[in-house]
Each structure stands twice: as structure tokens, then as C-alpha cells.
Enzyme design. Structure first.
Site, short mmCIF file in Angstrom:
data_model
loop_
_atom_site.label_atom_id
_atom_site.label_comp_id
_atom_site.label_asym_id
_atom_site.label_seq_id
_atom_site.Cartn_x
_atom_site.Cartn_y
_atom_site.Cartn_z
N ASP A 178 66.03 19.65 -11.62
CA ASP A 178 64.76 20.29 -11.94
C ASP A 178 64.95 21.48 -12.88
O ASP A 178 65.84 22.30 -12.68
CB ASP A 178 64.09 20.82 -10.66
N ASN A 239 58.16 14.34 -9.36
CA ASN A 239 56.84 14.42 -8.72
C ASN A 239 55.91 15.39 -9.43
O ASN A 239 54.69 15.34 -9.25
CB ASN A 239 56.98 14.81 -7.24
N HIS A 240 56.45 16.29 -10.27
CA HIS A 240 55.60 17.21 -11.02
C HIS A 240 55.18 16.63 -12.37
O HIS A 240 54.39 17.28 -13.07
CB HIS A 240 56.30 18.55 -11.23
N HIS A 291 64.65 11.08 -8.72
CA HIS A 291 64.20 12.45 -8.49
C HIS A 291 64.16 12.86 -7.03
O HIS A 291 64.75 13.86 -6.64
CB HIS A 291 62.81 12.67 -9.10
N ASP A 646 36.15 23.20 -14.20
CA ASP A 646 36.12 23.65 -15.60
C ASP A 646 36.48 22.49 -16.52
O ASP A 646 37.56 22.43 -17.10
CB ASP A 646 37.11 24.81 -15.77
N ASP A 648 35.54 21.60 -19.48
CA ASP A 648 35.80 21.84 -20.90
C ASP A 648 36.99 22.76 -21.12
O ASP A 648 37.30 23.13 -22.26
CB ASP A 648 34.56 22.41 -21.58
N ASP A 686 30.72 38.71 -11.47
CA ASP A 686 29.96 38.64 -12.71
C ASP A 686 29.39 40.01 -13.05
O ASP A 686 28.18 40.25 -12.97
CB ASP A 686 28.83 37.60 -12.57
N ASN A 688 29.17 41.64 -15.94
CA ASN A 688 28.34 41.78 -17.14
C ASN A 688 27.06 40.96 -17.08
O ASN A 688 26.31 40.91 -18.06
CB ASN A 688 29.15 41.40 -18.38
N ASP A 690 26.34 37.84 -17.29
CA ASP A 690 26.11 36.83 -18.31
C ASP A 690 26.00 35.42 -17.73
O ASP A 690 25.87 34.45 -18.47
CB ASP A 690 27.24 36.86 -19.35
#
Length: 734
Positions: A178, A239-240, A291, A646, A648, A686, A688, A690
Site C-alpha cells: 500500500d 480495496n481502495h 491485495h 453534492d 455537481d 449559513d 451569509n 445565501d
């Protein structure tokens, strides 16, 4: 004559004192060595226990999300939270892949001063890439990265599942374990052993990425040399090398940070490459390099013929899917029902999963409806269940007459193939005979010397070389020296925690091991400083874990504090802590390191103790305390869900997605989290106003320790110099 006798007596008298002094020094030294070794052992145990519990949590989370996808029909918004992570397992047509990942329209600006690549790649260019990364020059441009990865994909697809290579008198084969994104270790190996060439073949045994900061650089270097020397550089899958695991352990974030514009394409292409990596390498028909390990059902003939590309993630069996273009699977958020109804057989290998719920609960319900139907458990029940998983994903039985919208691969052969790949990537050896589920990691198995003996005899082999486990010396033999564990990432948990190692095999197949430590700082430290530094880092991680289990520990202490005095004895404190943490640590020995709030009669004020453990950060007084403790305890799991949400990869999520993430976590943990509590938490972050939340800022705001743990992202928890450490040695408060 008398004078001579006097001198003789004086000599014997002095020699007797010298012998007594030598005995005292020897006794003191042995005690010092024993204490140092004990400190090393419990430090190691702390790090390893927390590392494996994190892996188990990741597997459990993925299985939970997969079970939701398979068993209920959520609303459109909720499906978008998690469905894309399963669409990542789709296999697309070759033409679509090449069209989507076309690099020709990406221009390299004139101001770019990094390496320039042309194909076919030359030795000089591969070496130049190493030097550029060594000198921390500008990173490789995304056009060249995509081009290099596409060439790698073409090359790696032609390889068999099991590479078979041979030694000869003129050259030895070097095998590395590894690396985990630690470029310094790879560069040191190349310095000590020379770079790959026809005279210097290499086998890299998986887990190239995650935890360290330079995973993408390591991949680009290894892929470059593999393209230049396709017969002399061999890569096994670890495995990673799995996009689901990468979400938790840093590689996904690293790529998106370094390549903001084209990072998503790079990740998708790497995901495809990972699925094509060979599973094992056999040297001279006698040494097997893989591995993780084997099980009592591992069969090389089965592994040699599996369609390895279909196992994009080894954590879940592959499913037949509709033809979907690469572009749509990467850039377009489309709804897709991913249902599964095949009756999975029970198996010996463990892939941990919480107790399943009745399917009728899920049908045509939203996530909100679903969470409301779950009985709220105590935190203690949830934690105890997570440590002692009694169900595996294979043990979920479903009605045989269910109708589905997408067929699963139902053949017994396919299930057997998946089990074998899972074992190969996730298993660990044990000293006892037999083969049992690896419930510590949550995947694979523990196999004993008898399984090794049977396997070697069956396949006419003499040695297994595997990696997967960090070892203090960088390597370890077991099973009568027939299994060698090799780990090449030195300073894995912290600077000084372990050595790295690689092995060279010649025609006699006798392992020649080379150890190293890739850090200039460690050479400046004394043994005492090195052990003390690692111990402090481990204790800091342990304090975080203890504080995150505050409510459970208080309940345990109160069982011994019947009069509600707020005090417990050292013995009762140690018993209570072990009953909650289940880490098997010598708590009475650690007591002096962890507890400062104690009376003259060695009674512990456990309320003050928690105040000492807490590290002040964001003002959290107005946040629901049960929610706060959940955040601390399941911080990595929550961050993983955030990364999934998330879609995007912007690093920001909306307030509504933030709410849905917490709803998803509440269902996973089987606990009730109110909308008001989530709203208070959102308002805190949060600032600010927004309407979006920065994921990194959110996770940093609620970090219990003041530095990131190497277990999380590969950064040392304590970054000091040798001078700093010398000063700390004399500080009684540390």
C-alpha cells in the site's frame, strides 16, 4: 605480600559494586524497553481500531443506501440524493466513453510550465513526470491527464485477471505494498531501488490512493511507467481502488480540488480504470501476490475467468442495467429505478448490514414517511449493533414472487464470483485455524493457517504476498512464513508510527526485505521523542472518540455511581469505558494519560473529565445536544453522504439538500432528528444567508480535534519540528 592482598580485596570489592551497578542498569533498561513496547502496542491498537471501524461504517452505509434503492420508491428529489451513486456502476459502450472523454478540445495555455506529454510515451517523459512531482512543480495539465488515462485504459483492458510473470538470473522483481497517496514513499523506493525498467520490474499491490495528499500523482507515475514498460510494471487492484471507498477517504475530494474544471471526468475515467485492474499476479508459478487475501472458497481458476470489469465497486454485486450513455450517467441527472429482488444466499464472508426492515414499509413512501415509521433506538443500541453486526447483506431474504423493474444477475456462479473478489480485496489472516467473517472491517474474512496450507497445496504454490494491513515494521510473516504482509506507506498513522517496506524476489524466490521511513523529521528524533509523538497523536484521536460517546459513557458511569456523587473509582471508570468503547485497550494504564480531574483518593469526577476532553470551537450552545453528539460521532459518515449529495462536485449543497441529508442519516441511525434541530444547525453554518452550505467549512466547524487526523485525510495530527518536540518533552501538562 600484605599490600598485594589489600589490593586484591579492593579489586574484588570494586568489581562487586560494578556488577551490582550493571545489574541495576540492565534491570532499568529492560523495564524501559518493556514500557516503551507497551506504549507502542496500545498506540497501535488505538489507531488500528479506529481505522477499521471507519471502514466498517463505510461498508454499512453503502449497503444501507443500496437496500433503500432496492426496496422502496422515494420521491424524485429524494431519489436524486442517492441514485447517482449507483448509476456510477453502469458499464457504457466503448465509443461513448471515448466520445465523452475526448481531450482534443482542451487547450493547454502558453503559460503552462508543467510537463508536456506526447504518445506513445517515452522513458524520458515518465522520468520527467517523476521529477516534476518531486520538485512540486505545476501539476500535470488536465488534457494530458485525460490522454494518459485513456491510453492506460486501452492498455489495461488487454491484461488478464491474473498476471503471470517470471524472474531470471539477471533481474529481481520488486513488490510494493500500500502507498495510500504518500508520494514521498514512492520516490524513496525509486531512489533506493531505481525506477522501473526492463532490468528492474515492479509489482504494485493495490491501494495506491486515499488518505495521502498525492494519490493522483502516484497513479499518473505508475500508469506512465506501465505504458512505457507494459511487460515489466504490473498493478494489482486494492480495496481502495473503488469509487465508493474514495468518497470517504479523500481521493475524490483530492481530484476535484486539483482539477476543478475536468475533475469529474477524470474521476469517472479512473473509476473505469480501477474496474479493469488485474486482481492478482503469480510469480514463477509459485508466489501469489494479491491485495487482501484468500478464503476457504478462493479458487484461482474462478478468479481467472470472472468479468472483473463488471465489479466497478466490489462492495455490491453487479446488476444488469439498461444501456445508458456515459454522458448521461455523468452529467445528466435522470431518474432510474434500480430494483433488485433476487434471494441472496447466506455466506460466510461478512459485508455488514443493519437489521433489515419489512419491505411493505418502503413501498411508495417518501423518505420523510419512511423515517417516521422507524422506532427510535437508544444511542447505545445503535452503537452496540454497529460494532457487533449480526446481519450481512447476503442474509436479507425477500419474497420470491416479487416483480422487478431491473433484473439482477441471479446465477449462483455470479454470486460466487462476487464473494471471491470481495475476499481477495478485503480479507486478513489470523493465527487460529478456520475461516470466519471479518466483522472488524465489515468485508471479507479472517483465514487461518490451515486455509493457507490447503490453498497452497491445491494450487501448487509456496508463498502468498499480500498487503492491506499496516505493520509497524512495514512487513510481517505469518502462517509458518507462508504468508507475507507488505505495507509500503511509512508514517501511515503519524510520523514515526511505522516503517514502510518492499520486497525483492530473485529466481530462488527467497524474500529480501528492505525497510525505510520516508521522513527527514523522524531521523532527528530520539526513540523517546518518536514514541511520545505517536502516542500523543493516538491519544488525541482517542479523546475525540470518547467525547463523541459522552451520553453512553455518562450512563455507564452512573451504573457505578448509585448515589449520584459524580465520582467513580479508577477500576469502575476503566470497566465503564471498555463496556461502551469495546476497543480492548489497557484503560487503567491509559488512565493517567486521559484523566486529569481526579481527587487525592484517585476518584474520578467524570463530569469534569468530559469538560477536559472537549475542545472549544464553534459556539454550539443553541444546537440540540443529541444532534451535536450524533454529528461528532458519525462525522465521517455524514461527510460521505454530503459528498454523494453534492452531485455537481461544487463543494456546496442547498439548505434543502442539507435537510434531506440529515433525514437520510436519521433513517440510517434509526433515531429521530427534528426539523427544528436541523434548522438551528443550518442557521449556524449559513452565516451569509445565501441558502447554501460549504461542506468543508461545515465539517471543519465541528471537528473535535484541532488538527485533521491522518486516518481521515492523510495529514498528521501534530505537525511539529524536532525542536518543538524537545520542548514538549519537558512540559508536565502534556
Amino acid at each position: 605480600m600484605g599490600c598485594g592482598v589489600t589490593k586484591s580485596n579492593q579489586f574484588h570489592k570494586n568489581s562487586g559494586k560494578a556488577i551490582k551497578s550493571a545489574i541495576l542498569i540492565q534491570r532499568w533498561y529492560r523495564q524501559y524497553v518493556a514500557r516503551t513496547e507497551m506504549r507502542r502496542k496500545y498506540t497501535w491498537h488505538i489507531f488500528q481500531s479506529i481505522e477499521y471501524s471507519g471502514e466498517q461504517a463505510q461498508i454499512k452505509l453503502y449497503n444501507f443506501l443500496g437496500y433503500l434503492m432496492d426496496n422502496f420508491t422515494p420521491t424524485s428529489n429524494e431519489r436524486n440524493l442517492i441514485s447517482h451513486i449507483f448509476r456510477d456502476n453502469e458499464v457504457c459502450k466503448d465509443a461513448e466513453w471515448e466520445r465523452f472523454f475526448c481531450y482534443k478540445k482542451i487547450e493547454v495555455p502558453e503559460i503552462y510550465s508543467g510537463p508536456h506529454l506526447t504518445f506513445p510515451l517515452t522513458v524520458e517523459q515518465a522520468v520527467g513526470l517523476v521529477e516534476a512531482f518531486r520538485n512540486k512543480k505545476q501539476q500535470l495539465h488536465s488534457r494530458y491527464v485525460l490522454q494518459l488515462l485513456l491510453e492506460t485504459l486501452k492498455q489495461i483492458r488487454m491484461l488478464p485477471n491474473i498476471n503471470r510473470i517470471a524472474t531470471c538470473q539477471s533481474k529481481e522483481i520488486t513488490i510494493c505494498g500500500d502507498l495510500h497517496g504518500q508520494l514521498e514513499d514512492l520516490l524513496l523506493i525509486f531512489y533506493k531501488n531505481d525506477m522501473p525498467s526492463m532490468e528492474k520490474p515492479y509489482v504494485f499491490n493495490g491501494d495506491f490512493v486515499d488518505r495521502g495528499n498525492d494519490s493522483i500523482e502516484i497513479l499518473l507515475i505508475l500508469f506512465s511507467f506501465m505504458l512505457v514498460y507494459p511487460s515489466d510494471v504490473h498493478l494489482n487492484r486494492g480495496n481502495h481502488e473503488d469509487h465508493i471507498v474514495n468518497l470517504r477517504y479523500g481521493f475524490t475530494k483530492e481530484v476535484l480540488t486539483k482539477y476543478k474544471m475536468h475533475g469529474k471526468r477524470i474521476l469517472k475515467l479512473l473509476q473505469e480504470i480501477f474496474s479493469w485492474l488485474p486482481l492478482a499476479t503469480v510469480i514463477d508459478q509459485k508466489v501469489l501476490v494479491l491485495h487482501g487475501g484468500i478464503s476457504d472458497t478462493t479458487d484461482l481458476s474462478v478468479l481467472a475467468r470472472v468479468d472483473r470489469h463488471s465489479y466497478v465497486s466490489a462492495l455490491r454485486p453487479p446488476k444488469k442495467r439498461n444501456q445508458v450513455s456515459a454522458a448521461s450517467s455523468v452529467d445528466v441527472e435522470t431518474e432510474e429505478d434500480v430494483s433488485s429482488h433476487n434471494k441472496l444466499s447466506q455466506r460466510r464472508t461478512s459485508l455488514t448490514y443493519p437489521k433489515p426492515l419489512v419491505r411493505e414499509i418502503f413501498q411508495n413512501r417518501s423518505l420523510q414517511d419512511f423515517s417516521g415509521l422507524i422506532k427510535v433506538n437508544t444511542v447505545d443500541d445503535v452503537e452496540l449493533h454497529s460494532r457487533r453486526p449480526s446481519f450481512s447483506i447476503q442474509e436479507i431474504n425477500r419474497p420470491e414472487n416479487e416483480t422487478t423493474q431491473a433484473e439482477s444477475v441471479t446465477s449462483e456462479n455470479s454470486n460466487e464470483e462476487w464473494k471471491q473478489i470481495l475476499d481477495l480485496l478485503w480479507s486478513d489472516p489470523m493465527n487460529q485455524d478456520g475461516c470466519v467473517p471479518n466483522e472488524v472491517r465489515g468485508g471479507g474474512c479472517y483465514w487461518g493457517p490451515d486455509v493457507t496450507e490447503d490453498f497452497l497445496n491445491k494450487h501448487n504454490l509456496q508463498l502468498i504476498i499480500r498487503s492491506h494491513e499496516c505493520k509497524q515494521d512495514g512487513y510481517e510473516f505469518c502462517h509458518n512464513r507462508k504468508v507475507l504482509t507488505l505495507f509500503s506507506a511509512s508514517n501511515y498513522y503519524d510520523v514515526g508510527s511505522n516503517r514502510g517496506a518492499y520486497v525483492k524476489l530473485g529466481p530462488d524466490l527467497v524474500p529480501y526485505l528492505i525497510q525505510y521511513q520516508a521522513s527527514s523529521m523522524i531521523r532527528e528524533l530520539t526513540v523517546r521523542q518518536s514514541v511520545g509523538r505517536t502516542e500523543r497523536s493516538a491519544l488525541k484521536v482517542l479523546r475525540e472518540q470518547l467525547f463523541a460517546h459522552k451520553s453512553d459513557l455518562v450512563c455507564a458511569f452512573k451504573m457505578f455511581d448509585s448515589k449520584n456523587t459524580g465520582y467513580v473509582s479508577v477500576h469502575d471508570w476503566a470497566t465503564a469505558v471498555e463496556s461502551v468503547m469495546h476497543l480492548g485497550l489497557p484503560w487503567r494504564m491509559l488512565y493517567s494519560q486521559l484523566v486529569t480531574s481526579k481527587t487525592s483518593d484517585s476518584m474520578i469526577n467524570y463530569h469534569e473529565w468530559f469538560n477536559d476532553l472537549a475542545i472549544k470551537g464553534t459556539n454550539t450552545d443553541h444546537i440540540d445536544q443529541s444532534l451535536l453528539e450524533t454529528l461528532y460521532r458519525h462525522r465521517s459518515t455524514l461527510e460521505t453522504i454530503f459528498r454523494m449529495v453534492d452531485t455537481d462536485n461544487s463543494g456546496f449543497i442547498t439548505i434543502e439538500d442539507f435537510r434531506q441529508t440529515w433525514k437520510l442519516l436519521s433513517v440510517y441511525l434509526k433515531m429521530e432528528i427534528t426539523d427544528d434541530a436541523i434548522s438551528d444547525l443550518a442557521v449556524t453554518i449559513d452565516r451569509n444567508q445565501d441558502g447554501s452550505i460549504d461542506i468543508d467549512e461545515f465539517m471543519e466547524a465541528f471537528r473535535l480535534t484541532d488538527k485533521k487526523s491522518r486516518l481521515e485525510r492523510g495529514r498528521s495530527m501534530f505537525m511539529g519540528t524536532a525542536t518543538d518536540l524537545t520542548k514538549l518533552e519537558g512540559d508536565l501538562n502534556i
